[in-house]
Design a protein around this motif. Sequence first.
Motif, short mmCIF file in Angstrom:
data_model
loop_
_atom_site.label_atom_id
_atom_site.label_comp_id
_atom_site.label_asym_id
_atom_site.label_seq_id
_atom_site.Cartn_x
_atom_site.Cartn_y
_atom_site.Cartn_z
N ALA A 274 -6.97 -28.71 -1.54
CA ALA A 274 -6.06 -28.00 -2.44
C ALA A 274 -6.50 -26.54 -2.54
N MET A 275 -7.83 -26.37 -2.68
CA MET A 275 -8.34 -25.00 -2.80
C MET A 275 -8.11 -24.23 -1.51
N SER A 276 -8.15 -24.98 -0.40
CA SER A 276 -7.93 -24.34 0.89
C SER A 276 -6.62 -23.58 0.85
N HIS A 277 -5.59 -24.26 0.35
CA HIS A 277 -4.29 -23.63 0.28
C HIS A 277 -4.30 -22.52 -0.78
N GLU A 278 -4.86 -22.90 -1.95
CA GLU A 278 -4.82 -21.95 -3.07
C GLU A 278 -5.61 -20.68 -2.77
N LEU A 279 -6.72 -20.83 -2.03
CA LEU A 279 -7.55 -19.65 -1.76
C LEU A 279 -7.08 -18.90 -0.52
N ARG A 280 -6.76 -19.70 0.51
CA ARG A 280 -6.47 -19.03 1.77
C ARG A 280 -5.15 -18.28 1.75
N THR A 281 -4.16 -18.87 1.09
CA THR A 281 -2.85 -18.24 1.11
C THR A 281 -2.90 -16.83 0.49
N PRO A 282 -3.41 -16.70 -0.75
CA PRO A 282 -3.45 -15.33 -1.29
C PRO A 282 -4.39 -14.42 -0.51
N LEU A 283 -5.49 -15.01 -0.01
CA LEU A 283 -6.44 -14.18 0.72
C LEU A 283 -5.81 -13.65 2.01
N ASN A 284 -5.06 -14.51 2.68
CA ASN A 284 -4.36 -14.08 3.89
C ASN A 284 -3.37 -12.98 3.56
N SER A 285 -2.74 -13.10 2.41
CA SER A 285 -1.79 -12.05 2.00
C SER A 285 -2.53 -10.74 1.78
N VAL A 286 -3.68 -10.84 1.08
CA VAL A 286 -4.48 -9.62 0.83
C VAL A 286 -4.82 -8.96 2.16
N LEU A 287 -5.28 -9.81 3.10
CA LEU A 287 -5.69 -9.27 4.40
C LEU A 287 -4.51 -8.67 5.15
N GLY A 288 -3.39 -9.40 5.12
CA GLY A 288 -2.19 -8.95 5.82
C GLY A 288 -1.73 -7.60 5.29
N TYR A 289 -1.64 -7.51 3.95
CA TYR A 289 -1.15 -6.24 3.38
C TYR A 289 -2.18 -5.12 3.55
N ALA A 290 -3.46 -5.48 3.55
CA ALA A 290 -4.49 -4.46 3.81
C ALA A 290 -4.30 -3.92 5.22
N GLN A 291 -3.99 -4.83 6.15
CA GLN A 291 -3.75 -4.40 7.54
C GLN A 291 -2.55 -3.47 7.61
N LEU A 292 -1.51 -3.85 6.86
CA LEU A 292 -0.31 -3.01 6.85
C LEU A 292 -0.63 -1.61 6.34
N LEU A 293 -1.41 -1.56 5.25
CA LEU A 293 -1.80 -0.27 4.69
C LEU A 293 -2.61 0.54 5.69
N GLN A 294 -3.53 -0.16 6.40
CA GLN A 294 -4.38 0.54 7.38
C GLN A 294 -3.52 1.21 8.45
N ARG A 295 -2.43 0.52 8.81
CA ARG A 295 -1.60 1.03 9.91
C ARG A 295 -0.49 1.96 9.44
N SER A 296 -0.26 1.99 8.13
CA SER A 296 0.93 2.72 7.68
C SER A 296 0.77 4.22 7.94
N SER A 297 1.84 4.83 8.38
CA SER A 297 1.78 6.25 8.69
C SER A 297 2.51 7.09 7.64
N SER A 298 3.43 6.46 6.90
CA SER A 298 4.11 7.25 5.86
C SER A 298 4.16 6.46 4.56
N PRO A 299 3.61 6.90 3.48
CA PRO A 299 2.81 8.12 3.42
C PRO A 299 1.41 7.86 3.98
N ARG A 300 0.83 8.83 4.54
CA ARG A 300 -0.51 8.70 5.12
C ARG A 300 -1.55 8.53 4.00
N LEU A 301 -2.54 7.64 4.23
CA LEU A 301 -3.58 7.44 3.20
C LEU A 301 -4.60 8.55 3.30
N THR A 302 -5.17 8.89 2.16
CA THR A 302 -6.27 9.87 2.20
C THR A 302 -7.48 9.18 2.81
N GLU A 303 -8.46 9.93 3.19
CA GLU A 303 -9.65 9.37 3.83
C GLU A 303 -10.33 8.35 2.90
#
Length: 623
Positions: A274-303
């Motif tokens: 149960a925890m596998s689902h409960e932990l992994r799903t949000p964590l995967n989302s965090v990672l996925g959106y972090a990846q999106l932010l890393q790649r986003s070009s507009s607006p560009r992130l500060t250093e």
Amino acid sequence: MDSEPITTNRTRGTQAHYQALVNSAAAAILVIDERGIILDANPFTHRLLGYHPQQLIGKNVDCLMPPEHQGKHDHYLRQYITTGQANIIGTGRRVEARHQAGHVVPIHLAVSEVWVEDRREFIGIMSDMRALTQAQTRIKHERNQLKTIINAIANPVFVRELGGQYSLANYACLQALNVEHVEQLAEAIHGALPEGMRETLNALDHQLTLDGEPVHVDVTLRDGRTFKLAKTLIRHVEGEPYAIVTVGYDATPLLQAKHEAERANQAKSDFLSAMSHELRTPLNSVLGYAQLLQRSSSPRLTETQRQYVDQIHQSGRHLLTLINDVLDLAKLEAGKTVVNVTWYPVRALVSDAVRTLLPLAQQQHVELDECLPANLSGDLYVDPTRFKQVLINLLSNAIKYNHPQGRVWVEASQPSSTLTISVSDTGIGIAENRLNHLFEPFNRLAAEQSQIEGAGVGLAVSHQLVVQMQGEMSVKSQPGKGSCFAVTFPYRASTRPDDQGCTCLRVSQPHRVLYIDNNSARQRLMTDCFEDWPMLTLYHAHELSLAEAVALASPPSLVIIAADSVAATPEQIQAQFGDKPLIVLTDNPCDEPHNKPTLRRLSLPLSSADLAEAIQLLLEERL
Ligand code: ADP
């Protein structure tokens, strides 16, 4: 007695015969008169009672009696003479006589009455009972000892004769059945056994009497207690069987504990999954959106913002690895891990794993070398994903527990029907007394006191995976010098013409590939594959909603999807992603035939060669 005859009214010849008989008899023979005075005695009195016949003649017979009986003899004699009421006369009985030295001698005494003319005399024959008494005492002692031992046994023990009668039961047995005497056992056992069990036990007893083979059987009583019974045949010394001894063991507490443990384990597995689902799903989302932010070009992130996002991504990945390891272990322990073993090119497996670990090796300033013989081109019989997981764990440990400028290398043994792949390092090594604990989950062998990250689960998982794939894992180590971990699996020489499962991919332009899968092991394998193909950039999403967001930000040229990760059909997915070419990873690639040129089904476990071929086809050749 010597030359004097016992009787005087015999012929001389008969007299001589009797004389010889009396003199050589192995029993003491005495003649006494009505007053108890000894008239005659034979030589055996000396052997038995310590008196020579001459020492006895003329004495009262009560000198041969133990002190407590002295005096009573006169009374017995008088009583017999006056009333004719015999105490011992005419019969025989076991009594005790007094030896000249004062001790008591067990004897059998038979007295008869003789009339010599008008005088009444008595002849007493005393047989030596010392040997018999000693033997009887010994038997009694041994019986007593046996009884004490049997009663001291905490397990129920009982003996049932072949005729059906219970002849012995120890305290534990009486207590277990709540009875006081062995005579009550038959009824108690009858009442305790469930329907039909008595017949089963009787049949087993019968079989035991026929073949003599000890029987082991579990019996659950009506009250719920379970006994493990061991039955053995008892034979007479001549070999004839006459009874069966049963020793029981109350396994109820043990079984209860086992059920408890199983229940607890099940609860743990349920919780973890149960925890596998409960932990992994949000964590995967965090990672996925972090990846999106890393790649986003507009607006560009500060250093600084980029550094924060990198940190989120890095910590998230670390946490995901930890969660995956713990879940892998829980699944393995619950017997829920399925391994799909197949013949797979060994070189591809090792190269993939080594490539995955190169960045870590560089970061730690450790040299990492693949030293497989150039001509090694056969297959290992493994689950490729799981094998890589094991190898990656061994390699990352070899790098982690190493020194800067240290070395890690992978070798293969001489191939035969098996092949051993070993990972050696020049690292810190493991003390001999700790090697036994190496595969214990959460045991870091004191590494927890160091700065090196870890949870102590990887090796436990790896070891169990190797065992489950029917392989073997061994380890040699020298503190301060390094370690060598080796795994051995079935091996066969290659049967393919171009044998290595070509994973080369020729694409003329860069492409983005969107990969939707919620299985962490497959994700790792996929990432490894794509490291070989620099023209392709892999975007990973563990669920459809995230995949849509990724596709919006960076439209892909190709979508890869694991069939078990989404509920939608391939057609629906293609429609969702603008009819992009689609690769479906599935357990049953042949289930749904289709003739769509933009759709390929690949079977799991994933083969990098098949994947390369499918990508090549869908991205370049179909155009
Ligand atoms: P961890 O997450 O701690 O690395 P592992 O289960 O992979 O967990 O390993 C268990 C322990 O075994 C480690 O904590 C470390 O003490 C020891 N160990 C494993 N591999 C090596 C190695 N190559 N050299 C020295 N010690 C090792």
